[in-house]
Design an enzyme around this catalytic site. Structure first.
Site, PDB file in Angstrom:
ATOM      1  N   ARG A   1       0.847  -1.273   0.139  1.00  0.00           N
ATOM      2  CA  ARG A   1       0.046   0.147  -0.054  1.00  0.00           C
ATOM      3  C   ARG A   1       0.715   1.221  -0.094  1.00  0.00           C
ATOM      4  O   ARG A   1       0.133   2.388   0.238  1.00  0.00           O
ATOM      5  CB  ARG A   1      -0.854   0.198   1.287  1.00  0.00           C
ATOM      6  CG  ARG A   1      -1.988  -1.131   1.045  1.00  0.00           C
ATOM      7  CD  ARG A   1      -3.325  -0.478   1.628  1.00  0.00           C
ATOM      8  NE  ARG A   1      -4.405  -1.562   1.449  1.00  0.00           N
ATOM      9  CZ  ARG A   1      -4.316  -3.025   2.333  1.00  0.00           C
ATOM     10  NH1 ARG A   1      -3.628  -3.053   3.202  1.00  0.00           N
ATOM     11  NH2 ARG A   1      -5.281  -3.650   1.862  1.00  0.00           N
TER      12      ARG A   1
ATOM     13  N   LYS B   1       3.562  12.365 -11.136  1.00  0.00           N
ATOM     14  CA  LYS B   1       2.891  11.148 -12.272  1.00  0.00           C
ATOM     15  C   LYS B   1       3.749  10.124 -12.370  1.00  0.00           C
ATOM     16  O   LYS B   1       4.971  10.188 -12.635  1.00  0.00           O
ATOM     17  CB  LYS B   1       2.606  11.596 -13.910  1.00  0.00           C
ATOM     18  CG  LYS B   1       1.316  12.507 -13.898  1.00  0.00           C
ATOM     19  CD  LYS B   1       1.360  13.017 -15.432  1.00  0.00           C
ATOM     20  CE  LYS B   1       0.143  14.133 -15.337  1.00  0.00           C
ATOM     21  NZ  LYS B   1       0.029  14.303 -17.148  1.00  0.00           N
TER      22      LYS B   1
ATOM     23  N   GLU C   1      12.118  19.849 -23.884  1.00  0.00           N
ATOM     24  CA  GLU C   1      11.137  20.078 -22.951  1.00  0.00           C
ATOM     25  C   GLU C   1      11.655  21.587 -22.087  1.00  0.00           C
ATOM     26  O   GLU C   1      10.767  22.330 -21.713  1.00  0.00           O
ATOM     27  CB  GLU C   1      11.120  19.154 -21.626  1.00  0.00           C
ATOM     28  CG  GLU C   1      10.500  17.795 -22.304  1.00  0.00           C
ATOM     29  CD  GLU C   1       9.116  17.681 -22.749  1.00  0.00           C
ATOM     30  OE1 GLU C   1       8.320  18.410 -22.452  1.00  0.00           O
ATOM     31  OE2 GLU C   1       8.849  16.504 -22.864  1.00  0.00           O
TER      32      GLU C   1
ATOM     33  N   LYS D   1       7.481  24.584 -14.684  1.00  0.00           N
ATOM     34  CA  LYS D   1       6.725  23.465 -14.479  1.00  0.00           C
ATOM     35  C   LYS D   1       6.052  23.412 -12.889  1.00  0.00           C
ATOM     36  O   LYS D   1       4.739  22.933 -13.044  1.00  0.00           O
ATOM     37  CB  LYS D   1       7.357  22.085 -14.867  1.00  0.00           C
ATOM     38  CG  LYS D   1       6.536  20.789 -14.628  1.00  0.00           C
ATOM     39  CD  LYS D   1       6.960  19.590 -15.316  1.00  0.00           C
ATOM     40  CE  LYS D   1       5.695  18.592 -15.291  1.00  0.00           C
ATOM     41  NZ  LYS D   1       5.928  17.339 -15.825  1.00  0.00           N
TER      42      LYS D   1
ATOM     43  N   GLU E   1      -4.301  18.157 -13.865  1.00  0.00           N
ATOM     44  CA  GLU E   1      -4.460  18.479 -15.416  1.00  0.00           C
ATOM     45  C   GLU E   1      -6.082  18.524 -15.646  1.00  0.00           C
ATOM     46  O   GLU E   1      -6.526  18.017 -16.739  1.00  0.00           O
ATOM     47  CB  GLU E   1      -3.875  17.120 -16.027  1.00  0.00           C
ATOM     48  CG  GLU E   1      -3.520  17.649 -17.576  1.00  0.00           C
ATOM     49  CD  GLU E   1      -2.735  16.649 -18.011  1.00  0.00           C
ATOM     50  OE1 GLU E   1      -1.768  16.063 -17.532  1.00  0.00           O
ATOM     51  OE2 GLU E   1      -2.702  16.397 -19.430  1.00  0.00           O
TER      52      GLU E   1
ATOM     53  N   ARG F   1      -2.409  23.132 -16.691  1.00  0.00           N
ATOM     54  CA  ARG F   1      -1.521  21.940 -16.712  1.00  0.00           C
ATOM     55  C   ARG F   1      -1.390  21.442 -18.070  1.00  0.00           C
ATOM     56  O   ARG F   1      -0.537  21.149 -18.533  1.00  0.00           O
ATOM     57  CB  ARG F   1      -1.707  20.682 -15.738  1.00  0.00           C
ATOM     58  CG  ARG F   1      -0.529  19.628 -15.693  1.00  0.00           C
ATOM     59  CD  ARG F   1      -0.598  18.887 -14.595  1.00  0.00           C
ATOM     60  NE  ARG F   1       0.458  17.928 -14.609  1.00  0.00           N
ATOM     61  CZ  ARG F   1       1.161  17.250 -13.887  1.00  0.00           C
ATOM     62  NH1 ARG F   1       0.584  17.072 -12.492  1.00  0.00           N
ATOM     63  NH2 ARG F   1       1.953  16.227 -13.994  1.00  0.00           N
TER      64      ARG F   1
ATOM     65  N   ASN G   1       1.414  20.448 -22.487  1.00  0.00           N
ATOM     66  CA  ASN G   1       0.953  19.396 -23.720  1.00  0.00           C
ATOM     67  C   ASN G   1       1.429  20.298 -25.262  1.00  0.00           C
ATOM     68  O   ASN G   1       1.204  19.527 -26.102  1.00  0.00           O
ATOM     69  CB  ASN G   1      -0.392  19.114 -23.875  1.00  0.00           C
ATOM     70  CG  ASN G   1      -0.842  18.265 -22.525  1.00  0.00           C
ATOM     71  OD1 ASN G   1       0.160  17.453 -22.171  1.00  0.00           O
ATOM     72  ND2 ASN G   1      -2.055  18.147 -22.502  1.00  0.00           N
TER      73      ASN G   1
ATOM     74  N   HIS H   1       2.761  18.379 -28.067  1.00  0.00           N
ATOM     75  CA  HIS H   1       2.640  16.955 -27.625  1.00  0.00           C
ATOM     76  C   HIS H   1       1.645  16.146 -28.393  1.00  0.00           C
ATOM     77  O   HIS H   1       1.568  14.909 -28.651  1.00  0.00           O
ATOM     78  CB  HIS H   1       2.664  16.607 -26.305  1.00  0.00           C
ATOM     79  CG  HIS H   1       3.840  16.839 -25.507  1.00  0.00           C
ATOM     80  ND1 HIS H   1       4.675  17.630 -25.507  1.00  0.00           N
ATOM     81  CD2 HIS H   1       4.490  15.757 -24.743  1.00  0.00           C
ATOM     82  CE1 HIS H   1       5.753  17.745 -24.753  1.00  0.00           C
ATOM     83  NE2 HIS H   1       5.745  16.425 -24.271  1.00  0.00           N
TER      84      HIS H   1
ATOM     85  N   HIS I   1       3.221  13.288 -29.818  1.00  0.00           N
ATOM     86  CA  HIS I   1       3.071  12.029 -29.471  1.00  0.00           C
ATOM     87  C   HIS I   1       2.509  10.918 -30.727  1.00  0.00           C
ATOM     88  O   HIS I   1       2.923   9.936 -30.857  1.00  0.00           O
ATOM     89  CB  HIS I   1       1.854  11.904 -28.592  1.00  0.00           C
ATOM     90  CG  HIS I   1       2.278  12.121 -27.091  1.00  0.00           C
ATOM     91  ND1 HIS I   1       1.530  12.493 -25.916  1.00  0.00           N
ATOM     92  CD2 HIS I   1       3.375  11.786 -26.540  1.00  0.00           C
ATOM     93  CE1 HIS I   1       2.057  12.495 -24.877  1.00  0.00           C
ATOM     94  NE2 HIS I   1       3.379  12.292 -25.059  1.00  0.00           N
TER      95      HIS I   1
ATOM     96  N   HIS J   1      11.809  10.781 -27.454  1.00  0.00           N
ATOM     97  CA  HIS J   1      10.772  11.623 -27.127  1.00  0.00           C
ATOM     98  C   HIS J   1      10.847  13.199 -27.498  1.00  0.00           C
ATOM     99  O   HIS J   1      10.014  13.755 -28.115  1.00  0.00           O
ATOM    100  CB  HIS J   1      10.490  11.498 -25.505  1.00  0.00           C
ATOM    101  CG  HIS J   1       9.321  12.472 -25.052  1.00  0.00           C
ATOM    102  ND1 HIS J   1       7.990  12.352 -25.489  1.00  0.00           N
ATOM    103  CD2 HIS J   1       8.995  13.440 -24.551  1.00  0.00           C
ATOM    104  CE1 HIS J   1       7.105  12.964 -25.009  1.00  0.00           C
ATOM    105  NE2 HIS J   1       7.851  13.838 -24.376  1.00  0.00           N
TER     106      HIS J   1
HETATM  107 ZN    ZN Z   1       7.135  15.508 -23.047  1.00  0.00          ZN
END
Ligand code: ZN
Ligand code: ADP
Length: 350
Positions: free
Chosen positions: A113, A135, A177, A215, A225, A229, A233, A236, A240, A255
């Site tokens: 847990r 995250k 980034e 950030k 988000e 937030r 993106n 992205h 992506h 990336h």
């Molecule tokens: Zn990124």
């Protein structure tokens, strides 16, 4: 230098020293479990090994790379924790890039847990991006980060000396980034960044904290988000899709390289649909091309990229939403762009 994340934990910049580990010791954990991958064990562990003097110490290594960021690897890590006697009162020390940080943070957060964990990110990408914002998770069904949790570490220690062993291509990827943070939130920083052409001579001691701070502020305002937030993106939505496309073709694209191309295209959309001026668009395009050259040669078909975008988990109702730029330093979230303008952005770049 220290940046507090609300009253929850601190992001500390500078050399990882004995004093930092004395602070960890003062928390009197029953043991320390250190997560590394093959490369960070070889290149990064030596910088902190001498401070790892807890009588109950376990070092767990996994194979590096995004392809190993899955539940199979988690299962191996959980097993080794059980077999090594890790208990609820232990602390995990996560030493690695974004892949290792996301996965080992998730493993720690779910073990019995949840046990405490400390993040020591060792790639530029992890230092300015993935280690901030809570995250954690792994890939599932070939979808990036589709299983995971939001959870905070007890601290993040950012030491740019780790970057000395990081391959140049990884540095350049992470730098995308850094550029993104400036473009969405700090025009002054964007002005300074444009002078940087040679990434081997950058003074990271100022640039990384400045980038992390952008950030941090965005994440503090909107941890889950729901609104602002989403400004992170930028680049992205198309980025992506490009990343996934190249994954399927088995050509390796990092990336940051994918989102660098994504940012050029989304800057083009910002010029078409928002208030970004043509001269600002041109500055953005030429800077990315100078830095990333023709690394990203897109031979992808528009239809395939469009289908990948439409399937992206971030798009509700298959509407393709973008974060655009009103101007350098100011982002606009939830901007709808139709198929023709997306197509023009991709063809313009190709
Ligand atoms: Zn990124
Ligand atoms: P990211 O998502 O941050 O790019 P990864 O965890 O995939 O994260 O790291 C990229 C690659 O660089 C991996 O192969 C990893 O083992 C390696 N690596 C991470 N940090 C260092 C470092 N400081 N020196 C050398 N190699 C590193």
């Amino acid at each position: 230098m220290t940046l507090p994340v609300a009253d929850k934990y601190n992001i500390e910049f500078g050399d990882v020293t004995r004093a930092k580990f004395d602070w960890l010791k003062s928390k009197e954990y029953a043991g320390w479990v250190v997560f590394v991958d093959t490369n960070t064990r070889r290149d990064c562990l030596p910088l902190i090994e001498k401070f790892l003097d807890h009588p109950r110490l376990l070092i767990i290594e996994c194979a590096p790379g995004e392809l190993n960021k899955n539940l199979g690897t988690c299962q191996e890590l959980w097993s080794q924790m059980f077999d090594g006697g890790v208990g609820r009162r232990w602390c995990a020390i996560c030493l690695g890039g974004g892949v290792l940080e996301d996965m080992s943070g998730f493993v720690a957060s779910t073990f019995k847990r949840g046990i405490d964990f400390l993040q020591i990110p060792t790639t530029l990408l992890a230092q300015v991006d993935s280690s901030v914002g809570g995250k954690l998770g792994v890939d599932f069904y070939e979808l990036k980060n589709s299983l995971g949790v939001f959870n905070d570490p007890i601290a993040v220690w950012i030491d740019h000396r780790f970057l000395r062993t990081l391959p140049a291509r990884e540095i350049r990827s992470g730098f995308a980034e850094v550029i993104k943070h400036a473009l969405i939130a700090d025009a002054g920083q964007w002005g300074r960044i444009q002078k940087i052409i040679d990434l081997t001579v950058v003074d990271w001691s100022e640039l990384i904290p400045a980038s992390v701070n952008i950030k941090r502020e965005v994440v503090l305002e909107d941890p889950f988000e729901r609104g602002v937030r989403k400004s992170l993106n930028f680049g992205h939505t198309i980025g992506h899709a490009i990343e996934s496309y190249f994954l399927e073709t088995e050509q390796r694209l990092f990336h940051g390289e994918a989102i660098a191309a994504g940012m050029i295209m989304e800057a083009w959309i910002s010029y078409q649909l928002a208030t970004l001026t043509v001269s600002d668009y041109q500055l953005i395009e030429s800077y990315f091309l100078k830095l990333y050259g023709h690394q990203v040669i897109l031979e992808s078909s528009f239809d395939q990229l469009f289908a990948l975008m439409a399937n992206d988990k971030k798009n509700d109702d298959h509407r393709i939403n973008f974060t655009l730029l009103a101007e350098p330093g100011r982002a606009l979230i939830n901007q709808f762009a139709g198929r023709p303008v997306i197509e023009s952005a991709i063809r313009h770049y190709n």
